[in-house]
Design a protein around this motif. Structure first.
Motif, PDB file in Angstrom:
ATOM      1  N   CYS A  73      89.082 -50.121 -11.469  1.00 16.97           N
ATOM      2  CA  CYS A  73      88.871 -49.031 -10.521  1.00 16.97           C
ATOM      3  C   CYS A  73      89.748 -47.872 -10.970  1.00 16.97           C
ATOM      4  O   CYS A  73      90.950 -48.043 -11.197  1.00 16.97           O
ATOM      5  N   LEU A  74      89.163 -46.689 -11.113  1.00 15.20           N
ATOM      6  CA  LEU A  74      89.886 -45.522 -11.601  1.00 15.20           C
ATOM      7  C   LEU A  74      89.812 -44.379 -10.597  1.00 15.20           C
ATOM      8  O   LEU A  74      88.783 -44.165  -9.967  1.00 15.20           O
ATOM      9  N   SER A  75      90.918 -43.674 -10.452  1.00 17.65           N
ATOM     10  CA  SER A  75      90.947 -42.481  -9.616  1.00 17.65           C
ATOM     11  C   SER A  75      91.960 -41.499 -10.172  1.00 17.65           C
ATOM     12  O   SER A  75      92.894 -41.887 -10.878  1.00 17.65           O
ATOM     13  N   MET A  96      93.681 -51.625 -11.079  1.00 17.60           N
ATOM     14  CA  MET A  96      93.699 -50.317 -10.425  1.00 17.60           C
ATOM     15  C   MET A  96      94.368 -49.319 -11.377  1.00 17.60           C
ATOM     16  O   MET A  96      95.571 -49.391 -11.618  1.00 17.60           O
ATOM     17  N   VAL A  97      93.580 -48.399 -11.913  1.00 24.00           N
ATOM     18  CA  VAL A  97      94.029 -47.513 -12.985  1.00 24.00           C
ATOM     19  C   VAL A  97      94.047 -46.064 -12.511  1.00 24.00           C
ATOM     20  O   VAL A  97      93.134 -45.597 -11.836  1.00 24.00           O
ATOM     21  N   ALA A  98      95.101 -45.361 -12.909  1.00 22.26           N
ATOM     22  CA  ALA A  98      95.271 -43.949 -12.556  1.00 22.26           C
ATOM     23  C   ALA A  98      94.985 -43.045 -13.744  1.00 22.26           C
ATOM     24  O   ALA A  98      95.404 -43.328 -14.862  1.00 22.26           O
ATOM     25  N   ASP A  99      94.281 -41.980 -13.463  1.00 21.04           N
ATOM     26  CA  ASP A  99      94.044 -40.896 -14.422  1.00 21.04           C
ATOM     27  C   ASP A  99      94.755 -39.685 -13.818  1.00 21.04           C
ATOM     28  O   ASP A  99      94.131 -38.743 -13.343  1.00 21.04           O
ATOM     29  N   GLY A 100      96.079 -39.751 -13.817  1.00 19.88           N
ATOM     30  CA  GLY A 100      96.907 -38.809 -13.080  1.00 19.88           C
ATOM     31  C   GLY A 100      96.644 -37.344 -13.329  1.00 19.88           C
ATOM     32  O   GLY A 100      96.682 -36.534 -12.400  1.00 19.88           O
TER      33      GLY A 100
END
Length: 157
Positions: A73-75, A96-100
Motif C-alpha cells: 500500500c503506497l501513499s 505500508m510504503v511512503a512516497d514522502g
C-alpha cells in the motif's frame, strides 16, 4: 501515465520494518517478485480507511494464493504515518510504503493536486507488478473508487 508493459520508474521509497526505517529503491522493492501495489490519496482519510485498505486486508490471503509475493500500500505520506495507519487497520500482511516527496507517484504520472486538502497526492490505483514490470493497471479518475479495489485486482489475477 504509466502503461501496462512498462517498467516502474526508479525512485526511493520508505517504510518501517519493525523498529527500523528502510529506504528501498523501487528496483529492490519489486525485483524478482510479483507484487500487488495499490495507492491511496492519504492515510487515515475516509474512503482509504473505510474501503480501500480494508478490502486488501480482507482479501490478502486470496490475493497471495494467486501467486502474489507481496501486497504494498503506497501513499504520499511519511513512513511513520503509514506504519501507524497499518497498525490501526490490522494490515500486518501488507507492506505500508511512503512516497514522502511524491517522486515515484509523479514519475508514474498518477499524481493529483488536491490543493488545500493536502497538496500533491497519489491518484487511487491498483496494479500487478511482476519483476518491476506493470502487468495490470486499474487507475481511478479524480478521487473516484470504482476500479482500484482489491476485488477487481483479484479478478484480474
Amino acid at each position: 501515465m504509466i502503461e501496462v508493459g512498462a517498467t516502474l520508474p526508479e525512485a526511493t521509497l520508505s517504510h518501517i520494518d519493525g523498529s527500523d526505517m528502510k529506504n528501498p529503491s523501487t528496483k529492490d522493492l519489486f525485483a524478482g517478485k510479483k507484487v500487488a501495489l495499490f495507492a491511496v490519496p492519504g492515510a487515515f482519510t475516509p474512503t482509504c480507511s473505510e474501503a480501500h485498505l480494508p478490502g486488501f486486508v480482507a482479501l490478502a490471503d486470496k490475493i497471495k494464493a494467486k501467486g502474489v509475493d507481496e501486497i504494498i500500500c503506497l501513499s504520499v505520506n511519511d513512513a511513520f504515518v503509514m506504519n501507524a495507519w497499518g497498525k490501526a487497520s490490522n494490515a500486518e500482511h501488507i507492506t505500508m510504503v511512503a512516497d514522502g516527496n511524491a517522486s515515484f507517484t509523479k514519475a508514474l504520472g498518477l499524481s493529483m493536486d488536491t490543493d488545500t486538502f493536502g497538496g500533491v497526492r497519489s491518484r487511487r490505483y491498483s496494479m500487478l507488478v511482476d519483476d518491476g514490470v506493470v502487468k495490470v493497471l486499474n487507475a481511478e479518475e479524480g478521487g473516484g473508487f470504482e476500479v482500484s479495489d482489491a476485488e477487481t485486482l483479484l479478478k484480474a489475477l
